[in-house]
Every structure is written in C-alpha cells, then in structure tokens.
Design an enzyme around this catalytic site. Sequence first.
Site, PDB file in Angstrom:
ATOM      1  N   THR A 195       0.802  -1.226   0.000  1.00 41.21           N
ATOM      2  CA  THR A 195       0.000   0.000   0.000  1.00 41.21           C
ATOM      3  C   THR A 195       0.835   1.277   0.000  1.00 41.21           C
ATOM      4  O   THR A 195       1.928   1.308   0.578  1.00 41.21           O
ATOM      5  CB  THR A 195      -0.911   0.016   1.251  1.00 41.21           C
ATOM      6  OG1 THR A 195      -1.413   1.346   1.446  1.00 41.21           O
ATOM      7  CG2 THR A 195      -0.177  -0.394   2.511  1.00 41.21           C
ATOM      8  N   TYR A 252      -1.125   0.176  10.874  1.00 33.13           N
ATOM      9  CA  TYR A 252      -1.457  -0.480   9.599  1.00 33.13           C
ATOM     10  C   TYR A 252      -0.282  -0.374   8.618  1.00 33.13           C
ATOM     11  O   TYR A 252       0.152  -1.369   8.040  1.00 33.13           O
ATOM     12  CB  TYR A 252      -2.716   0.181   9.013  1.00 33.13           C
ATOM     13  CG  TYR A 252      -3.005  -0.199   7.579  1.00 33.13           C
ATOM     14  CD1 TYR A 252      -3.611  -1.414   7.256  1.00 33.13           C
ATOM     15  CD2 TYR A 252      -2.674   0.663   6.529  1.00 33.13           C
ATOM     16  CE1 TYR A 252      -3.870  -1.748   5.930  1.00 33.13           C
ATOM     17  CE2 TYR A 252      -2.935   0.331   5.212  1.00 33.13           C
ATOM     18  CZ  TYR A 252      -3.533  -0.876   4.911  1.00 33.13           C
ATOM     19  OH  TYR A 252      -3.790  -1.211   3.597  1.00 33.13           O
ATOM     20  N   GLU A 281       0.242   3.611   1.802  1.00 36.47           N
ATOM     21  CA  GLU A 281       0.368   4.032   3.207  1.00 36.47           C
ATOM     22  C   GLU A 281       1.793   3.813   3.719  1.00 36.47           C
ATOM     23  O   GLU A 281       2.203   4.433   4.687  1.00 36.47           O
ATOM     24  CB  GLU A 281      -0.603   3.244   4.086  1.00 36.47           C
ATOM     25  CG  GLU A 281      -1.950   3.891   4.265  1.00 36.47           C
ATOM     26  CD  GLU A 281      -1.903   5.181   5.080  1.00 36.47           C
ATOM     27  OE1 GLU A 281      -2.460   6.183   4.594  1.00 36.47           O
ATOM     28  OE2 GLU A 281      -1.318   5.199   6.175  1.00 36.47           O
ATOM     29  N   LYS A 287       1.972  -3.452   7.176  1.00 38.10           N
ATOM     30  CA  LYS A 287       2.042  -3.707   5.731  1.00 38.10           C
ATOM     31  C   LYS A 287       3.490  -3.650   5.225  1.00 38.10           C
ATOM     32  O   LYS A 287       3.857  -4.339   4.277  1.00 38.10           O
ATOM     33  CB  LYS A 287       1.180  -2.684   4.983  1.00 38.10           C
ATOM     34  CG  LYS A 287      -0.313  -2.986   5.042  1.00 38.10           C
ATOM     35  CD  LYS A 287      -0.676  -4.158   4.122  1.00 38.10           C
ATOM     36  CE  LYS A 287      -2.159  -4.356   4.017  1.00 38.10           C
ATOM     37  NZ  LYS A 287      -2.532  -5.400   3.053  1.00 38.10           N
TER      38      LYS A 287
END
Length: 350
Positions: free
Chosen positions: A140, A164, A142, A168
């Site tokens: 991601t 998160y 992110e 990831k």
Amino acid sequence: MSKVALVTGITGQDGSYLSEFLLQKGYDVWGIVRRSSSINTERIDHLYHQNALNLRYGDLSDTSCLLAIINEIKEKYFKDLSNVNNRFEIYNLGAMSHVKVSFEIPEYTADVDAVGTLRLLNTIRSTGLSDIARFYQASTSEMYGKVVEVPQNENTPFYPRSPYGVAKLYSHWITKNYREAYDMYACSGILFNHESPRRGPTFVTRKVTIALGNILKGKQDKLVLGNLDAKRDWGHAKDYVEGMWLMLQNPNGPDDFVLSTNEFHTVREFVEKAFALKGFDIQWKGSGLSEVGYDTKTGRELIFVSEKYFRPAEVEELLGDSTKARTILGWTPKCSFDELVSEMVESDCL
Ligand code: NAP
Ligand code: GDD
C-alpha cells in the site's frame, strides 16, 4: 493447464472485483471467508451460482486453516508437482485495512496484516507448492506515509505513519525476502487508494457518497468529517485488480509495482464534486474544527469537522508515479477521477 487462484479477503472490495475478473478468465477461484456473526458476503453473493467459485472459512491469524485449504487445493489440482504447466496464483488481499482503526487495534492489525502474510508464505512452502505458486501481496501507498519525495515510485523510501502502515511494510519486505531467499514468484503491488461503489462505508469517499444519498432522502442532515485537506491519488478498484493479475503474468519474473492514477485531489474537492453532481454548490466558512461547508443556494450547512475523525499521525498527501507498471505491464487506469465520483454518487443516490 488448470488455472487456479486462491484469494484471501475475497469478501472485500478488491476481492470481489478480482474474483469476477478471474472467473471471467476461466480460473477456478478459491476464497477465504472470515466467519462473522452477520452477513459479510454481500459483495460476492452474485457469484455464488458459479461452480468455479469455492469458498472456505478461514482466517489469516490461523495457520491450521491456511494449511487445510492449501492442502485441499493441492490434492485437487496439483498432485503431480512435476507438471511444468501447473500454475497456482495466490492473492493475499485479506487485511484489517482501516488506517484509523489500526491505532485502536494495533496488535490485531500486526497479527493479520504482517504475520498473516508470513503464515501464508510459509504454508505455500511447507505444502511443497513454492515452485508453482505465484504470490501477490497487497502492499500500500500508506507505507510512504510521511512522504520523503513527491511523487512516490518503487524506489521511494518508506515512512509509515500508522500501525497499519508498519504492519504492511513487514509484509512488503517478507514477500521480497521470500522471493530472494527461496526463489519464489512473489511480488507486491504498492497500490494507491482505489475506490468504487463497493468501497467500505467508513472510508472517506464512500462515507461522503452515502451521506449525500441520505441527505437527499432526508435520512441524514449533515456529514461530519476529519482532515479536509488530506490529498489522495484515487483510482477505481476495477482497474487496480487487473494490475494485480498482470503482475502475476509478468514474463520478466516477479517484481514490485506501483499502481496509481498519478494525480491527487483533496477530500474537500471530493466533497465539492460529489455534492455538485446533485445540485449543491458547496462553499466553506470558518477554519479548523469550526470549518463548515454550506450550500450557497439555500445557505444550508451540510459539512462539519470533528476531531473524532483525525488520526494520531496523519498521512497528508500521497501521489503515485506508476510509470513502471505502465511501461512493463502495459497497465493503465481507465477510470478518471470525475467518472469515479460520478459512479459512486449515482450508486448511492438511487
Ligand atoms: P477491504 O474491503 O477492507 O477488504 C479486506 C478483506 O480482508 C475483507 O474480505 C475482510 O473480511 C478480510 N479480512 C479482514 N481480516 C481478516 C482476517 N483476519 N483473515 C482473513 N481475512 C480478513 O479492503 P480492500 O479495499 O478490498 O483492500 C484489499 C487489500 O488491499 C487489503 O489488504 C488492503 O489493506 C490493501 N490495499 C487497499 C487499498 C485501497 O485503496 N482499497 C490500497 C492499497 C492496499 P470481512 O469482509 O469479513 O471484513
Ligand atoms: N475514513 C475517513 N473518515 N477519512 C477521513 C475522514 C473521515 O471522516 N475525514 C477526512 N479523512 C481523511 C483521512 O484522514 C485520510 O487522510 C483520507 O481522508 C483518506 O482516508 P481513508 O478513506 O480512510 O483512506 P486511507 O488513505 O487512510 O487508507 C486507504 O488507502 C490506503 C492506500 O493509501 C485504505 O484503503 C488502506 O487500506 C489503503 O492501504
């Protein structure tokens, strides 16, 4: 040759579009469904009648179920491991995918979004399927978090800003590590935000279009949001699942790719565009938590800001550069930002 795919997170936004895509291509699709006390299969209910769809209960936190499911697939399709035509695609889309929620359940997020990937990779190895498996990891944007360069590409250093994002990042690196250590066809797609009418209702785009529909129906009188100035590179999920598949067909071998539209917009802009499609002309007054969005035609105050929707650490802006995927995979996003907003608004304002 059997075309077989296992999809974790099949009941999610991407899992549903990917399953449709793979079934249309003639794959036997196996999906892992998380047990829930209420129905969580709405996004794939329309695919139930297809014989090529096989669903099993499971969870990325439970190695025993991953082992049982992959062994069942092996028994059915891959008994003869010497068959060079064998191909088993695994798409690891399952995750606790909400950035704000990850601050509230950080350990669970790490267990599923980080260690879950390791469990899956190890299960592929322990069942002896690593030579025929092609593994896709849902990485991601992110991971770029507090961005160190603009735009972000495959070489941009990571700086995650949430449990998160950190979880990831572990999965991203363990995927790369298994590729290098065990010569597995394992790759990560670093996907920027992608939305659709199937987007979860607590992500900002869908929250806006659902609220708009409710306001038009008189079921809701206002929309309360957090950071209106966050910028995201928003594409359509349907385009992005095709990119996932292309990564597993790459004749050059496994590699990591960014998928993005290469343009970004603010949350504020998304709101203005969505509301304009239904005849509102949103202007803003005040600032910070006192900022209000009102309709200039009626003076009605519709959009408010609350601290509740801010994150302990924010990712202010994300802008992708997907030149590599466009050049090597021939991938291009087809849906424009305006088309995306319009499709979501129409779907939620019926
Ligand atoms: P989503 O709609 O939230 O779907 C997540 C899926 O994971 C759901 O099927 C969910 O099951 C399942 N899941 C949650 N916890 C699980 C567990 N413990 N074990 C097994 N499955 C579990 O997310 P999405 O938007 O489709 O995204 C798909 C993947 O891409 C996720 O990994 C996400 O982090 C990543 N990603 C998404 C974007 C984006 O903009 N959409 C961008 C980059 C990366 P339930 O249906 O039961 O909740
Ligand atoms: N959810 C939400 N709700 N976000 C809001 C709100 C609100 O009321 N108000 C403002 N925002 C801002 C968030 O602070 C964030 O900056 C931006 O809107 C987008 O938030 P989300 O739609 O929740 O998505 P995300 O960017 O945090 O995460 C999504 O994209 C990632 C890829 O960059 C998720 O799909 C992740 O799973 C994915 O990895």
